[in-house]
Write a protein that holds these residues in place. Structure first.
Motif, PDB file in Angstrom:
ATOM      1  N   ARG A   1       4.524   0.495  -5.976  1.00 26.10           N
ATOM      2  CA  ARG A   1       3.236   0.632  -5.300  1.00 26.10           C
ATOM      3  C   ARG A   1       2.311   1.605  -6.035  1.00 26.10           C
ATOM      4  O   ARG A   1       1.092   1.521  -5.909  1.00 26.10           O
ATOM      5  CB  ARG A   1       3.443   1.141  -3.868  1.00 26.10           C
ATOM      6  CG  ARG A   1       3.863   0.054  -2.868  1.00 26.10           C
ATOM      7  CD  ARG A   1       5.301  -0.396  -3.028  1.00 26.10           C
ATOM      8  NE  ARG A   1       5.637  -1.479  -2.097  1.00 26.10           N
ATOM      9  CZ  ARG A   1       6.723  -2.223  -2.195  1.00 26.10           C
ATOM     10  NH1 ARG A   1       7.594  -2.021  -3.174  1.00 26.10           N
ATOM     11  NH2 ARG A   1       6.954  -3.175  -1.307  1.00 26.10           N
ATOM     12  N   ARG A   2       2.885   2.508  -6.813  1.00 26.96           N
ATOM     13  CA  ARG A   2       2.088   3.481  -7.570  1.00 26.96           C
ATOM     14  C   ARG A   2       1.469   2.844  -8.812  1.00 26.96           C
ATOM     15  O   ARG A   2       0.346   3.151  -9.188  1.00 26.96           O
ATOM     16  CB  ARG A   2       2.975   4.649  -8.026  1.00 26.96           C
ATOM     17  CG  ARG A   2       3.461   5.585  -6.947  1.00 26.96           C
ATOM     18  CD  ARG A   2       4.146   6.793  -7.574  1.00 26.96           C
ATOM     19  NE  ARG A   2       4.714   7.694  -6.580  1.00 26.96           N
ATOM     20  CZ  ARG A   2       6.002   7.774  -6.292  1.00 26.96           C
ATOM     21  NH1 ARG A   2       6.878   7.000  -6.926  1.00 26.96           N
ATOM     22  NH2 ARG A   2       6.429   8.625  -5.386  1.00 26.96           N
TER      23      ARG A   2
ATOM     24  N   ARG B   1       0.842  -1.202   0.000  1.00 25.47           N
ATOM     25  CA  ARG B   1       0.000   0.000   0.000  1.00 25.47           C
ATOM     26  C   ARG B   1       0.873   1.247   0.000  1.00 25.47           C
ATOM     27  O   ARG B   1       1.682   1.448   0.913  1.00 25.47           O
ATOM     28  CB  ARG B   1      -0.926  -0.021   1.216  1.00 25.47           C
ATOM     29  CG  ARG B   1      -1.897  -1.182   1.217  1.00 25.47           C
ATOM     30  CD  ARG B   1      -2.542  -1.386   2.568  1.00 25.47           C
ATOM     31  NE  ARG B   1      -1.574  -1.797   3.592  1.00 25.47           N
ATOM     32  CZ  ARG B   1      -1.929  -2.128   4.836  1.00 25.47           C
ATOM     33  NH1 ARG B   1      -3.200  -2.113   5.203  1.00 25.47           N
ATOM     34  NH2 ARG B   1      -0.998  -2.480   5.714  1.00 25.47           N
ATOM     35  N   TYR B   2       0.685   2.083  -1.004  1.00 22.36           N
ATOM     36  CA  TYR B   2       1.557   3.251  -1.201  1.00 22.36           C
ATOM     37  C   TYR B   2       1.564   4.177   0.002  1.00 22.36           C
ATOM     38  O   TYR B   2       2.628   4.553   0.513  1.00 22.36           O
ATOM     39  CB  TYR B   2       1.139   4.033  -2.457  1.00 22.36           C
ATOM     40  CG  TYR B   2       1.941   5.311  -2.632  1.00 22.36           C
ATOM     41  CD1 TYR B   2       3.188   5.277  -3.231  1.00 22.36           C
ATOM     42  CD2 TYR B   2       1.455   6.527  -2.157  1.00 22.36           C
ATOM     43  CE1 TYR B   2       3.940   6.433  -3.373  1.00 22.36           C
ATOM     44  CE2 TYR B   2       2.200   7.684  -2.291  1.00 22.36           C
ATOM     45  CZ  TYR B   2       3.440   7.639  -2.899  1.00 22.36           C
ATOM     46  OH  TYR B   2       4.184   8.774  -3.012  1.00 22.36           O
ATOM     47  N   ASP B   3       0.389   4.565   0.485  1.00 23.91           N
ATOM     48  CA  ASP B   3       0.330   5.540   1.563  1.00 23.91           C
ATOM     49  C   ASP B   3       0.957   5.004   2.843  1.00 23.91           C
ATOM     50  O   ASP B   3       1.616   5.730   3.586  1.00 23.91           O
ATOM     51  CB  ASP B   3      -1.121   5.977   1.818  1.00 23.91           C
ATOM     52  CG  ASP B   3      -2.040   4.790   2.116  1.00 23.91           C
ATOM     53  OD1 ASP B   3      -1.702   3.658   1.694  1.00 23.91           O
ATOM     54  OD2 ASP B   3      -3.077   5.005   2.768  1.00 23.91           O
ATOM     55  N   VAL B   4       0.787   3.710   3.088  1.00 24.64           N
ATOM     56  CA  VAL B   4       1.329   3.113   4.312  1.00 24.64           C
ATOM     57  C   VAL B   4       2.851   3.035   4.252  1.00 24.64           C
ATOM     58  O   VAL B   4       3.539   3.401   5.210  1.00 24.64           O
ATOM     59  CB  VAL B   4       0.732   1.710   4.551  1.00 24.64           C
ATOM     60  CG1 VAL B   4       1.325   1.082   5.815  1.00 24.64           C
ATOM     61  CG2 VAL B   4      -0.777   1.795   4.668  1.00 24.64           C
TER      62      VAL B   4
ATOM     63  N   GLU C   1      12.239   6.409  -4.438  1.00 24.09           N
ATOM     64  CA  GLU C   1      11.174   6.760  -5.374  1.00 24.09           C
ATOM     65  C   GLU C   1      10.888   5.623  -6.354  1.00 24.09           C
ATOM     66  O   GLU C   1       9.741   5.322  -6.674  1.00 24.09           O
ATOM     67  CB  GLU C   1      11.516   8.051  -6.125  1.00 24.09           C
ATOM     68  CG  GLU C   1      11.346   9.320  -5.298  1.00 24.09           C
ATOM     69  CD  GLU C   1       9.911   9.563  -4.854  1.00 24.09           C
ATOM     70  OE1 GLU C   1       8.981   9.124  -5.558  1.00 24.09           O
ATOM     71  OE2 GLU C   1       9.713  10.174  -3.790  1.00 24.09           O
ATOM     72  N   TRP C   2      11.946   4.974  -6.833  1.00 20.85           N
ATOM     73  CA  TRP C   2      11.755   3.850  -7.756  1.00 20.85           C
ATOM     74  C   TRP C   2      11.024   2.694  -7.056  1.00 20.85           C
ATOM     75  O   TRP C   2      10.206   1.995  -7.666  1.00 20.85           O
ATOM     76  CB  TRP C   2      13.103   3.374  -8.303  1.00 20.85           C
ATOM     77  CG  TRP C   2      14.020   2.797  -7.252  1.00 20.85           C
ATOM     78  CD1 TRP C   2      14.952   3.474  -6.522  1.00 20.85           C
ATOM     79  CD2 TRP C   2      14.082   1.436  -6.809  1.00 20.85           C
ATOM     80  NE1 TRP C   2      15.588   2.616  -5.647  1.00 20.85           N
ATOM     81  CE2 TRP C   2      15.078   1.363  -5.808  1.00 20.85           C
ATOM     82  CE3 TRP C   2      13.390   0.276  -7.165  1.00 20.85           C
ATOM     83  CZ2 TRP C   2      15.403   0.179  -5.156  1.00 20.85           C
ATOM     84  CZ3 TRP C   2      13.713  -0.915  -6.513  1.00 20.85           C
ATOM     85  CH2 TRP C   2      14.714  -0.948  -5.516  1.00 20.85           C
ATOM     86  N   TYR C   3      11.320   2.494  -5.774  1.00 16.52           N
ATOM     87  CA  TYR C   3      10.670   1.430  -4.998  1.00 16.52           C
ATOM     88  C   TYR C   3       9.199   1.761  -4.775  1.00 16.52           C
ATOM     89  O   TYR C   3       8.333   0.874  -4.838  1.00 16.52           O
ATOM     90  CB  TYR C   3      11.405   1.283  -3.666  1.00 16.52           C
ATOM     91  CG  TYR C   3      11.018   0.084  -2.845  1.00 16.52           C
ATOM     92  CD1 TYR C   3      11.295  -1.210  -3.278  1.00 16.52           C
ATOM     93  CD2 TYR C   3      10.390   0.239  -1.612  1.00 16.52           C
ATOM     94  CE1 TYR C   3      10.948  -2.311  -2.509  1.00 16.52           C
ATOM     95  CE2 TYR C   3      10.044  -0.859  -0.837  1.00 16.52           C
ATOM     96  CZ  TYR C   3      10.328  -2.139  -1.284  1.00 16.52           C
ATOM     97  OH  TYR C   3       9.990  -3.229  -0.525  1.00 16.52           O
ATOM     98  N   LEU C   4       8.920   3.032  -4.546  1.00 15.93           N
ATOM     99  CA  LEU C   4       7.531   3.461  -4.384  1.00 15.93           C
ATOM    100  C   LEU C   4       6.752   3.322  -5.686  1.00 15.93           C
ATOM    101  O   LEU C   4       5.528   3.120  -5.665  1.00 15.93           O
ATOM    102  CB  LEU C   4       7.489   4.912  -3.896  1.00 15.93           C
ATOM    103  CG  LEU C   4       7.997   5.142  -2.461  1.00 15.93           C
ATOM    104  CD1 LEU C   4       8.101   6.627  -2.168  1.00 15.93           C
ATOM    105  CD2 LEU C   4       7.082   4.460  -1.451  1.00 15.93           C
TER     106      LEU C   4
END
Length: 573
Positions: A531-532, A506-509, A525-528
């Motif tokens: 999730r995006r 979950r991105y926000d978590v 950022e690449w890891y996120l």
């Protein structure tokens, strides 16, 4: 793997002429395809101990474990080992064949040709080699050879790391380690995992511990610059002003020639001189900006001029990178070296170690635990099936329970218990006083882990749902808001063998978890993005490969189960 030679060229045919026993028949010796010899394990490792090969002419090569002259110097017995198995082949050499004093010293390498024969009744050997020719000798000066025939400690051998594979113990460990690596690939390939090579150099810290080795060229670049400036100092302001004045004069000369409508060759020559003066000025101005020491920006080291234009490190884990492939290709794994700059001299820590890290797409924590349990069982059974002779050596010399431990793990369902319940159990312990106090929220110490698996349950244990405060940011937050979907596999002798989790998809978590742990978002950022864009539930774990070798062999120090150990103050070879 040793194979029967199959002639496909004239050279192969010639080889067969030299090696008449290279038949595919099970009653004949199996020759190595690429070295024109028979491995010792293919002689004495046969079900009949090699008796069925008596009468065959073969070639063997190896190192002398022990050698002794007999019959008043008329012949010598050599115990030869080529590393293919723990056992030695007894070799007999007559003094008429070779100078015995040149081949009996421990450590001598010999390549010989001879006939296999049954020894006299009452001897322990099933077969021995009567040498007809000594083809090659790598001699040893016994007065200087660092590994004498006396019993050597593992501590002593760490100071002779380049020679220690010649000892029975380290060669057995090497074969066990090789078997575990082969079994690792076999297990994951069998279950349709894709092998992915993840980078050794990274810009992100997977564990958030900060104990990482930095990769930089700034030091060498600075040293080169300081040497250059010493040999050729920066230009003075007067030199630069003089160069500027010369450029001005040359520019005015060109303008005057153009105004006077001079010939093209005259103008071209003047422009050429102006260009040279401008280039010289530019070099002088560039050199004037060079300063000794590390490049600085806002009072900090400026990494924009480093090799990778930013801070870079040796990886502590390939997990984050291998997740990118799991989120595209489903089940994957990586198996490679990892690094931790931890100033620890314990028997459980290395600065360079190997990790096996699978990642499973569309998998939750239970799937992760199932995979980890199956993998450890597979490794244990593989050693029992394929490395029993080396394991017997470990039992004889180091740990009488090593084989029984493998059998236990291979055949017993693992216990599964939550962290909360495990802590409650440990808090009630009265028959042992722990050095580390037990309370909810602590990271279980090795003594706690081993007590659970060796005393309480007497089998492997998987502890799961750990407090979020002691686990990494990427582990999935449970609904209670206090724990994460993490699990550790604990085994006798070692304690924690595997650590894993369901990943936070979950991105926000996960963004909040990164910030809560005081980590910058930019390197992740690449890891996120995983999730995006098309986020997927996924899980994985990491097995410390050296810990698995420790568990299998029963040795006490992790420095003895890796070929070239690196730890504080030690990076030989």
């Amino acid at each position: 793997m040793a194979e029967t030679v199959i002639p496909t060229t004239e050279m192969a045919a010639a080889t067969l002429a030299e090696t008449p026993s290279s038949s595919s028949s099970t009653s004949s010796a199996v020759w190595s395809e690429f070295s024109k010899r028979v491995l010792i394990k293919n002689i004495i490792g046969r079900p009949d101990g090699g008796v069925g090969l008596a009468g065959e002419k073969i070639k063997v090569g190896g190192w002398v474990k022990t050698g002794r002259e007999q019959g008043k110097g008329s012949f010598a017995f050599l115990e030869l080992n080529d590393g293919s198995c723990p056992a030695n082949l007894q070799v007999i050499v007559d003094s008429s064949v070779y100078e015995l004093s040149q081949i009996v010293a421990t450590g001598t390498c010999v390549f010989v040709e001879g006939v296999l024969k049954k020894p006299p009744e009452g001897t322990k050997q099933n077969v021995e080699l009567k040498v007809e020719k000594v083809l090659e000798v790598g001699g040893v000066d016994p007065a200087k050879y660092p590994l004498p025939k006396t019993k050597l400690t593992l501590e002593f051998l760490r100071d002779h790391v380049h020679l220690r594979p010649r000892t029975n113990t380290i060669s057995a460990v090497a074969r066990i380690r090789n078997a575990l690596a082969y079994a690792t690939h076999t297990f994951f390939q069998k279950h349709a995992f894709l092998y992915v090579h993840t980078p050794i150099i990274t810009t992100s810290d997977c564990e958030g511990a900060g104990e990482m080795f930095q990769v930089t060229t700034l030091f060498s670049d600075t040293e080169k610059l300081e040497k250059e400036l010493k040999e050729n100092p920066s230009p003075s302001e007067d030199e630069i002003e003089a160069a500027k004045l010369l450029v001005k004069e040359k520019g005015e000369a060109v303008a005057a020639l153009k105004a006077a409508k001079a010939t093209k060759p005259e103008i071209a020559a003047a422009v050429s001189e102006l260009t040279k003066c401008k280039e010289k000025l530019a070099k002088l101005e560039e050199r004037s900006k060079l300063k000794p020491g590390m490049p600085q920006k806002d009072g900090k080291i400026d990494y924009s001029s480093d090799f990778f234009a930013r801070q870079a490190f040796l990886t502590v884990s390939g997990q984050l990178q291998v997740e990118t492939f799991a989120c595209a290709l489903s089940n994957v794994y990586t198996f490679g070296p990892t690094f931790r700059a931890e100033h620890s001299h314990t028997s459980r820590h290395l600065a360079e170690f190997w990790m096996v890290e699978p990642e499973l797409a569309f998998a939750d924590l239970e799937d992760d635990m199932n995979c980890a349990e199956a993998y450890v069982k597979f490794l244990s059974q593989w050693l029992l099936d394929n490395c029993l002779d080396d394991m017997q050596l470990m039992v004889k010399n180091f740990d009488k329970t090593a084989i029984d431990r493998l059998k236990l793990v291979a055949s017993t369902p693992f216990e599964r218990i939550t962290y909360t319940d495990a802590v409650a159990l440990l808090e009630k312990v009265t028959d042992k006083r722990f050095e580390n106090a037990v309370e909810w929220g602590i990271d279980l110490a090795s003594e706690h882990e081993r007590y659970l698996t060796e005393v309480v349950f007497k089998k492997p244990v998987i502890v799961y749902n750990y407090p979020k405060g002691i686990k990494a940011f990427y582990m999935r937050l449970n609904d209670d808001g206090k724990t994460v979907a993490a699990m550790d596999v604990l085994v006798p002798k070692v304690g924690e063998l595997i650590g894993g989790s369901q990943r936070e998809e979950r991105y926000d978590v996960i963004e909040k978890r990164i910030l809560d742990q005081g980590l910058p978002l930019e390197p992740y950022e690449w890891y996120l993005d995983l999730r995006r864009y098309g986020t997927v539930k996924h899980s994985g774990f990491g097995l410390g490969f050296e810990r698995m070798v420790l568990f299998a062999t029963g040795l006490d120090n992790i420095r003895d189960v890796i070929p070239f150990p690196r730890y504080p103050g030690k990076a030989d070879l």
